[in-house]
Design a protein around this motif. Structure first.
Motif, PDB file in Angstrom:
ATOM      1  N   SER A  14       0.835  -1.209   0.000  1.00 24.54           N
ATOM      2  CA  SER A  14       0.000   0.000   0.000  1.00 24.54           C
ATOM      3  C   SER A  14       0.870   1.260   0.000  1.00 24.54           C
ATOM      4  CB  SER A  14      -1.013  -0.009   1.143  1.00 24.54           C
ATOM      5  OG  SER A  14      -0.392   0.165   2.390  1.00 24.54           O
ATOM      6  N   HIS A  15       2.008   1.241   0.698  1.00 21.98           N
ATOM      7  CA  HIS A  15       2.909   2.401   0.621  1.00 21.98           C
ATOM      8  C   HIS A  15       3.315   2.651  -0.830  1.00 21.98           C
ATOM      9  CE1 HIS A  15       3.659   4.063   4.545  1.00 21.98           C
ATOM     10  NE2 HIS A  15       3.867   2.877   5.089  1.00 21.98           N
TER      11      HIS A  15
ATOM     12  N   SER B 213       0.624   4.389  -2.837  1.00 22.00           N
ATOM     13  CA  SER B 213       0.345   5.819  -2.615  1.00 22.00           C
ATOM     14  C   SER B 213       0.804   6.619  -3.840  1.00 22.00           C
ATOM     15  CB  SER B 213       1.036   6.318  -1.343  1.00 22.00           C
ATOM     16  OG  SER B 213       2.431   6.182  -1.467  1.00 22.00           O
TER      17      SER B 213
ATOM     18  N   MET C  90      -3.911   4.981   0.632  1.00 18.93           N
ATOM     19  CA  MET C  90      -2.976   4.080  -0.071  1.00 18.93           C
ATOM     20  C   MET C  90      -3.478   2.631  -0.011  1.00 18.93           C
ATOM     21  SD  MET C  90       0.235   4.122   2.585  1.00 18.93           S
ATOM     22  CE  MET C  90       0.247   3.143   4.113  1.00 18.93           C
TER      23      MET C  90
ATOM     24  N   LEU D 196       0.957  11.736   1.824  1.00 20.19           N
ATOM     25  CA  LEU D 196       0.739  10.310   1.542  1.00 20.19           C
ATOM     26  C   LEU D 196       1.971   9.453   1.852  1.00 20.19           C
ATOM     27  CD1 LEU D 196      -1.296  10.387  -1.810  1.00 20.19           C
ATOM     28  CD2 LEU D 196      -2.152   9.898   0.481  1.00 20.19           C
TER      29      LEU D 196
END
Ligand code: KG4
Ligand code: ZN
Length: 334
Positions: free
Chosen positions: A114-115, A118, A306, A299
């Motif tokens: 998910s990072h 972003s 994200m 973010l």
């Protein structure tokens, strides 16, 4: 497709509604940092309790801000690994309950994936394949992102993560938790050449990092000076430390990109907020016609948006969880 996403892996309770993996319809982050600051780091038991208290309000606000009800959503995405197990469990169980009640598919999302995602929100043109440097409080990885859900780790830290090293060095210099951001600011005023610090190499693993020796070198400098009744110039020491970390990250990331032929380079994770890292990677990319991407500051740290971005691509890949989904403290990004 509209996804409600939930994140509770560490000390932020976050939720968002994201459309087609790229557009934020709402994003709410409730940070616990002020409380953990009192203890100089995240206290897992406190984190779990605060997530329990915050999650209902955070998710409700995310839906309200997007002016959407549960029936107008298409799926629920949740961070299920890696992270603090008690903290993750709060998000996972809340998401399971909502998914069951609303009859919506439940999409499990890996925190580091998910990072990386972003960047899909910030850069509508960005598509895999690319090479990504994922640097957070718990991880430092060089990842080949071959496709949205297909990744290979080609380098990682052998000991401390970059964020952890920043936080521990900052703490020894008397800065509050989480120290990375403070050290980064103070370093802007210092001379990065004033202290000679090690740039460790890992034998036989050209893309692996090691930060514990560097961290210990700084701590020893401070303690030795204190024993003599001296204080060191914090700005110079911060600048020297920051440069050593960024040099190490940059050298390995760029040489991996060259060796493997990647022209698209992406930064992700909390440490991607570091101003010197952003400048250095951008300059390195500029030299060789490489493309450089990193998330906007809002973010870089943990957030729900994200999770919704990556959740979209996990959903498209058919990654739907059943009601026996469990949280996991550790899990490879692959
Ligand atoms: O990704 P993140 O929000 O949480 C984890 O998944 O770990 O990363 C948090 C880490 C902390 O160690 C924090 O000090 C570091 O990111 N960080 C920074 C900066 N902003 C946040 N480190 C260096 N420079 C910064 N500007
Ligand atoms: Zn994170």
């Amino acid at each position: 497709m509209k996804i409600l996403s939930i994140e509770s892996s560490c000390d932020e309770t976050a939720a968002a509604v994201v459309e087609n993996g790229r557009k934020i319809l709402s994003s709410v982050v409730a940070s616990q940092v002020e409380e953990h600051k009192l203890y100089g780091g995240v206290v897992p038991e406190i984190a779990s309790r605060r997530h329990c208290e915050a999650i209902n309000g955070v998710v409700t606000k995310a839906l309200d801000d997007a002016s959407l009800g549960l029936r107008e959503l298409d799926a629920i995405a949740v961070t299920y690994a890696p992270g603090l197990i008690g903290a993750l469990l709060v998000g996972v169980n809340f998401a399971k309950g909502l998914s069951m009640a609303a009859g919506l598919p439940l999409v499990p999302v890996h925190h580091l994936r998910s990072h990386i995602a972003s960047n899909y929100i910030a850069h509508p043109d960005l598509e895999p394949p690319f090479l990504c440097l994922v640097v957070s409080g718990g991880h430092s990885h060089i990842v080949e992102v071959k496709d949205y859900t297909e990744m290979m780790v080609i380098g990682k830290t052998r000991d401390d993560a970059a964020g952890e090293a920043f936080d521990k060095a900052a703490r020894t210099m008397g800065m509050p938790y989480p120290g990375g951001i403070h050290l980064d600011k103070v370093a802007e005023q210092g001379d990065p050449l004033s202290f000679t610090l090690p740039r460790p190499k890992v034998d036989g693993a050209p893309y692996d990092f090691s930060f514990s020796g560097l961290k210990t070198a700084v701590i020893n400098l401070i303690h030795n000076a204190a024993q003599k009744g001296e204080t060191l110039p914090v700005a110079d020491l911060s600048a020297s430390f920051r440069k050593a970390v960024v040099d190490s990250l940059t050298e390995k990331f760029i040489s991996a990109a060259d060796d493997l032929g990647y022209k698209k380079l992406v930064l992700a994770g909390g440490v991607s907020a570091n101003s010197l890292l952003r400048r250095t990677i951008r300059e390195e990319c500029g030299k060789n016609g490489r493309l450089c991407y990193y998330p906007p500051l809002e973010l870089c740290g943990d957030n729900g948006a994200m999770v919704g971005a990556q959740g979209y691509y996990e959903f498209l890949a058919g990654n739907i969880a059943s009601m026996d989904l469990n949280a996991r403290a550790t899990m490879t990004i692959e």
